[in-house]
Design an enzyme around this catalytic site. Structure first.
Site, short mmCIF file in Angstrom:
data_model
loop_
_atom_site.label_atom_id
_atom_site.label_comp_id
_atom_site.label_asym_id
_atom_site.label_seq_id
_atom_site.Cartn_x
_atom_site.Cartn_y
_atom_site.Cartn_z
CG ASP A 160 -2.08 0.92 1.12
OD1 ASP A 160 -2.34 1.46 0.03
OD2 ASP A 160 -2.76 1.12 2.15
CD GLU A 220 -0.32 5.19 -4.37
OE1 GLU A 220 -1.00 4.15 -4.46
OE2 GLU A 220 0.07 5.66 -3.29
CG ASP A 242 -7.86 4.70 0.11
OD1 ASP A 242 -7.78 3.48 0.31
OD2 ASP A 242 -6.99 5.50 0.49
#
Length: 781
Positions: A405, A408, A490
């Site tokens: 997670d 990015e 999300d």
């Protein structure tokens, strides 16, 4: 678009178009064109339906990087192609396509064998300017555009500007551009014509799909050269088969990963996790996986366990395993900067110089869950190996998968800087990679999440060599399917996110990423009972079926919404488990040919223009079609049935295709249909995928002409790579009023456990037999 100061626009630098062709030279796999001013255009013919286009304004090509996802040109088998030359153009022809390169001005135009044009350059063609290079192509009025990786909104992306730059897309909406995944690939479809385009650049890039000019497609990047592949179809399956040959295909996951996953930020203690699993088992709701979010760690330090909340992780994981539950732990890339605390991960990374540095040589610090943090440079193979080995702190206690997670990468503090309007989180001029691959983050930003997933994947292969593991990532690039499953980040507990999930997942599937899912129930916010019931119905269709909810929200477990919703959830989770043999075969198809598991109607009906904008109906494989409900208070809906004959899943009624119908859909029912000729294997619902051997299988057969190949292996180990698998081909046909089902002899080394097979042909009396792997012919009167 130009910027404005007051009322006056700031003019952008002019584009410098490619010059005319001066000369050309053939080589074994293509043609080099001299375009004057030292510029170079290369067309490589890699397959009968695949060409690579490269253009360098300086005549120098960037060397291949070790982390490039595209299969090297030299690894493609030689292809026969002819070259013809006229005063106006050079014509290259293969068995499937013709590529015409106009001399002056230089333009590239493609045709299929019927003479239908596609991927035609406009008059501007290829051009460059300071720090940018671009290509313009014509858009046919009938063309629709799909794929582009992870995209919010609906299915067809025509009329949008889409940027490829991995970004933490918290609170994304229908209008969001940059997303967690950056996959610069699309396919264009119109009746009888289809092609794909992979924009082979890891730098910031952008597609303008008729937004600025209605009939013009622009590819633009901040790279120093242009590099893209054109893949002729004409159908989506052919495009994806070639694209995934180019960028990679997913490995077969463990069968348990196809079951239901339960997650929350966070299950805060061993006791809470044990109670969660007890509820699933007591209530007879199947579940295979529990995910542990960031609060299992000690002070959010990756690869640690919280000693107060999880004092005995090995015993916990072993006890859950006895109940058929696998554990998957979250890992973020941010390593707590804690040099005074004897924290192994931080200390080793600093000592070995594994963390990202700024341009001035100082270690880069950002702020995430553990507060001040440092970040591994996953572009370096030695760093990936180190990170992969760190997972032993989890696998040694029995953890079966890793959930990557925040990669990015995402930071909780302000971005480091700005690159001509591009949101960034790492210093773009800081060094990335090592040796001959050393470059800057301008080139590798988009690759960070995928290479973190790669580190996890490769590490788990070493640490769990006898068993398949599960890897999940939020961020990735083209080729991410080779290492990891993907979820859409999300989302929110709102109806519009339920509606948007299907086209998002379908476009990911059309971009080569088959193992995908969205958080069932919505991550942020509180789902209503009706929303959760409808989301669980739709979630049964997702290749990755995971429920997930956010800290501070109400619990989102199936029993939290009352008895009616709990019963609906149980029904659809059980249906998912009944279909596991069917789903597992679809995963095998994805691993073998790159086919998506969840498919929009255009995938199998690309010549039916009525399917081009349908985003709210999906196919699971080619045999089952679903038309979920995604609006509150809706108890019936319009459904389009493509050509042929279809059967209602629930009452087995026959319906003719090529028409719209109105279908009832009370809360407990999601409209499902079976295509004539379908053969669907069904097994008994289990509480987890490996609970019992399959001693009985039902073949649901829809009268018509069709076939299905069932794939089987042990579902857990890598023995299938050595041939320990088997396939069984089933066929159905009509002979007058009779339905004939033929079963071919089982192929392969694996011999499944003895089982009874019940053949249910819709509208006919059932027949059954003991499956001995031999040829059979069953006639149904």
């Amino acid at each position: 678009m130009p910027e404005f100061i007051g009322q006056l626009p700031i003019s952008e630098p002019a584009w410098n178009p490619i010059a005319s062709i001066q000369s050309f030279q053939r080589y074994d796999k293509g043609i080099n064109f001299d375009c004057g001013n030292n510029s170079l255009l290369i067309l490589s013919i890699l397959a009968n339906n695949l060409i690579r286009v490269r253009f360098s304004p300086t005549g120098e090509l960037t060397p291949r990087r070790s982390w490039n996802v595209n299969l090297p040109d030299e690894q493609w088998n030689a292809v026969n192609f002819d070259i013809q030359e006229t005063d106006e153009q050079i014509i290259i022809e293969t068995e499937k396509i013709k590529v015409c390169v106009q001399r002056n001005p230089c333009q590239i135009k493609c045709f299929d064998k019927a003479g239908n044009p596609f991927a035609h350059d406009t008059d501007l063609g290829i051009a460059s300017r300071k720090d940018e290079i671009a290509n313009w192509k014509e858009i046919n009025p009938q063309e629709k555009f799909y794929g582009f990786g992870e995209r919010s909104g609906l299915l067809n992306q025509r009329g949008k500007i889409l940027t490829n730059w991995t970004t933490d897309s918290l609170d994304y909406t229908m209008l969001t551009d940059e997303m967690y995944q950056a996959i610069p690939f699309f396919m264009s479809l119109r009746p009888n014509v289809g092609y794909g385009l992979f924009f082979n650049t890891t730098f910031w890039s952008q597609f303008d799909i008729g937004a600025s000019e209605t009939n013009t497609l622009q590819l633009k990047t901040k790279d120093s050269q242009l590099d893209y592949y054109i893949i002729y179809g004409p159908e989506p399956a052919a495009i994806l088969e070639t694209y995934t040959q180019l960028t990679g295909r997913m490995p077969l996951p463990p069968r348990w990963a196809l079951g239901y996953h339960q997650c929350r930020w966070s299950y805060n203690s061993e006791a809470e996790v044990r109670e969660l699993v007890k509820q699933f088992r007591d209530r007879k709701i199947p579940c295979d996986v529990v995910h542990l979010d960031i609060d299992y760690m000690q002070g959010f330090r990756v690869f640690t366990w919280n000693k107060q909340r999880f004092p005995s992780p090995k015993m916990l994981v072993e006890d859950l395993s006895q109940q058929g539950i696998k554990v998957v732990n979250i890992i973020d890339p941010g390593v707590k900067f804690d040099p005074e605390a004897n924290y192994q991960v931080c200390d080793e990374g600093l000592a070995k110089d594994y963390f990202i540095r700024r341009e001035n040589g100082k270690v880069f610090h950002g702020y995430v869950w553990p507060d001040r943090a440092v970040f591994p440079d996953f572009m370096r193979p030695e760093v990936r190996e180190w990170w992969g080995n760190l997972q032993r702190n989890l696998t040694n206690v029995g953890v079966a998968g890793i959930w990557n997670d925040m990669n990015e990468p995402a930071l909780n503090n302000q971005p480091f800087g700005d690159l001509e309007g591009v949101k960034i989180t790492f210093p773009m001029n800081g060094s990335s990679g090592s040796g001959e691959d050393k470059t800057t983050w301008k080139e590798t930003h988009n690759l960070y999440g995928m290479n973190m997933a790669r580190a996890s994947f490769e590490g788990l292969q070493k640490l769990r060599p006898a068993k398949r593991s599960f890897v999940l990532t939020r961020s990735g690039f083209a080729g991410v399917q080779s290492y990891s499953a993907v979820w859409t980040g999300d989302n929110h507990s709102k109806w519009e996110y339920l509606e948007m999930s299907l086209p998002m997942l379908c476009n990911l599937g059309l971009s080569g990423v088959a193992f995908v899912g969205a958080d069932i129930g919505g991550f942020a916010g509180n789902a209503t009972p009706e929303l959760f019931a409808r989301w669980m119905q739709m979630g049964m269709l997702y290749p990755l079926m995971r429920g997930h909810s956010m800290i501070g929200t109400k619990p989102h477990e199936p029993w939290e919404f009352g008895q009616e919703v709990e019963d609906i959830c149980r029904k659809y989770v059980e249906l998912r488990y009944q279909l596991l043999a069917y789903f597992y075969t679809l995963f095998w198809q994805a691993a073998s040919k790159g086919e998506p598991i969840l498919r929009p109607l255009i995938y199998h009906y690309p010549n039916d223009e009525k399917t081009y904008e349908i985003y709210d109906q999906v196919l699971i494989g080619d045999s089952i079609m679903a038309a979920p409900i995604y609006r509150p208070g809706v108890e019936n809906r319009m459904v389009y049935l493509p050509e042929g004959t279809w059967y209602n899943w629930w009452n087995r009624n026959q319906i003719q295709g090529s028409q719209h119908i109105l279908i009832d859909a009370p809360l407990e029912k999601m409209p499902l249909f079976i295509k004539a000729g379908a053969i669907i294997p069904l097994v008994s619902a289990m509480q987890y995928a490996e609970e019992l051997p399959v001693n009985e299988m039902r073949l649901l057969v829809a009268p018509g002409k069709g076939e299905f190949t069932l794939y089987e292996d042990d579902g857990n180990t890598f023995a299938y790579r050595d041939g320990a698998s088997c396939t069984t081909e089933y066929r159905v046909d009509l002979e007058g009023n009779q339905v004939v089902v033929e079963i071919e002899e089982r192929k392969g080394k694996l011999a499944p456990s003895e089982r009874k097979v019940i053949v249910e042909v819709i509208g006919k009396a059932e027949q059954e037999f003991m499956d001995d792997g031999k040829t059979r012919r069953l006639v149904f009167e």
